[in-house]
Motif scaffolding. Structure first.
Motif, PDB file in Angstrom:
ATOM      1  N   ARG A  92     -10.673 -30.639   4.944  1.00  0.00           N
ATOM      2  CA  ARG A  92     -10.364 -30.616   6.371  1.00  0.00           C
ATOM      3  C   ARG A  92     -11.188 -29.511   7.023  1.00  0.00           C
ATOM      4  NH1 ARG A  92      -4.261 -29.199   5.768  1.00  0.00           N
ATOM      5  NH2 ARG A  92      -5.217 -27.912   4.163  1.00  0.00           N
ATOM      6  N   PHE A  93     -11.652 -29.769   8.233  1.00  0.00           N
ATOM      7  CA  PHE A  93     -12.539 -28.827   8.907  1.00  0.00           C
ATOM      8  C   PHE A  93     -11.837 -28.170  10.085  1.00  0.00           C
ATOM      9  CE2 PHE A  93     -15.294 -31.624   6.574  1.00  0.00           C
ATOM     10  CZ  PHE A  93     -16.259 -30.773   6.068  1.00  0.00           C
ATOM     11  N   THR A  94     -12.060 -26.866  10.227  1.00  0.00           N
ATOM     12  CA  THR A  94     -11.504 -26.085  11.311  1.00  0.00           C
ATOM     13  C   THR A  94     -12.649 -25.445  12.096  1.00  0.00           C
ATOM     14  OG1 THR A  94      -9.953 -24.289  11.839  1.00  0.00           O
ATOM     15  CG2 THR A  94     -11.155 -24.089   9.776  1.00  0.00           C
ATOM     16  N   ALA A  95     -12.543 -25.412  13.401  1.00  0.00           N
ATOM     17  CA  ALA A  95     -13.613 -24.922  14.259  1.00  0.00           C
ATOM     18  C   ALA A  95     -13.504 -23.417  14.450  1.00  0.00           C
ATOM     19  CB  ALA A  95     -13.558 -25.622  15.611  1.00  0.00           C
ATOM     20  N   ASN A  96     -14.554 -22.696  14.115  1.00  0.00           N
ATOM     21  CA  ASN A  96     -14.564 -21.266  14.390  1.00  0.00           C
ATOM     22  C   ASN A  96     -15.006 -21.055  15.838  1.00  0.00           C
ATOM     23  OD1 ASN A  96     -15.534 -18.457  14.621  1.00  0.00           O
ATOM     24  ND2 ASN A  96     -14.930 -18.365  12.474  1.00  0.00           N
ATOM     25  N   VAL A  97     -14.032 -20.806  16.699  1.00  0.00           N
ATOM     26  CA  VAL A  97     -14.317 -20.756  18.134  1.00  0.00           C
ATOM     27  C   VAL A  97     -14.901 -19.422  18.575  1.00  0.00           C
ATOM     28  CG1 VAL A  97     -12.666 -22.546  18.770  1.00  0.00           C
ATOM     29  CG2 VAL A  97     -11.901 -20.162  18.599  1.00  0.00           C
TER      30      VAL A  97
END
Length: 261
Positions: A3-8
């Protein structure tokens, strides 16, 4: 596939930080991560509340957060091992605990800090180990793993945690509750065979982040074999999040075609 999470802190940077959560959600991300999101180590309760509320309004989960790392734009890379900033570290840790308890975030990255002129490396390493143990003990009740991250040589000053072996040694010395942040970009730059190493050391890995090299752009813009890396990650049974921590080569939403579907 992971699963991918966005580094904002890097993605969707055309708008202020708290507005990036909604853009990440609109682009298909269910989760975000970020560096320390406040200007000081001890923000006000109102600032913390606005951060938590913005996550909720965007309907995204916070999966990763950095501890306060000093003046990052000015070149600092953490205060964990700095003896004269112990009180600052403890004060920041109290704020971090508030954030993780409010959001369910379960990964906190503790940038180690650069070597200080006139301070023995042994002294800094003792302080670093003590502070990492303090962080792990303070956050264990919230289900948080504290992360140790190697950084690219030549881009981050005299930062001593450079290789996977460096990070494994620091995490191993501290013990339970501390793991390695496997950042593909930084480790590749420092000579790691990231495809082989993820399989060899998966048991010590608490989080994974990706960016290509050279350039730190999205996967596919450099020379790292991400097809092989993701296959290796899948083969070793990694079931955590993968942080998309890259500098987009264009508008972020136009740089997501690389994501496995």
């Amino acid at each position: 596939m992971p699963r991918f999470t966005a580094n904002v802190s890097l993605l969707f940077s055309q708008v202020p930080l708290l507005e990036r959560f909604a853009l990440a959600r609109a682009a298909g991300f269910e989760a975000v991560e970020c560096w320390w999101p406040f200007a000081t180590h001890q923000p006000s309760a109102a600032q913390v509340g606005a951060f938590v509320d913005a996550l909720g309004a965007a309907e995204v989960r916070l999966t990763g957060l950095n501890l306060f790392a000093g003046d990052m734009p000015g070149g600092e890379r953490g205060i964990v091992s700095h003896p004269h900033r112990a009180a600052e570290f403890r004060e920041n840790l109290a704020v971090v605990r508030t954030v993780v308890e409010a959001t369910g975030c379960d990964r906190v990255n503790a940038l180690y800090g650069q070597r200080l002129p006139g301070v023995a490396a042994r002294v800094q390493d003792e302080v670093g180990a003590q502070n990492l143990r303090l962080a792990a003990d303070a956050l264990v009740a919230a289900g948080v793993t504290v992360l140790v991250e190697p950084l690219t040589i030549g881009e981050n000053g005299d930062y001593p945690v450079q290789t996977l072996q460096d990070a494994l040694a620091v995490a191993g010395q501290v013990g339970d509750g501390v793991a390695v942040l496997f950042d593909v970009y930084h480790l590749h730059n420092n000579g790691s065979d990231v495809v082989a190493d993820i399989g060899r050391h998966i048991g010590a890995v608490g989080h994974v982040q990706v960016a290509d090299s050279p350039g730190r752009g999205e996967p596919g813009t450099g020379t790292i074999d991400f097809d092989a890396f993701f296959a290796a990650l899948d083969a070793c049974g990694y079931d955590g999040w993968v942080g998309c921590e890259y500098r987009p080569t264009g508008p972020t939403a136009e740089t997501l075609a690389w994501l496995p579907r």
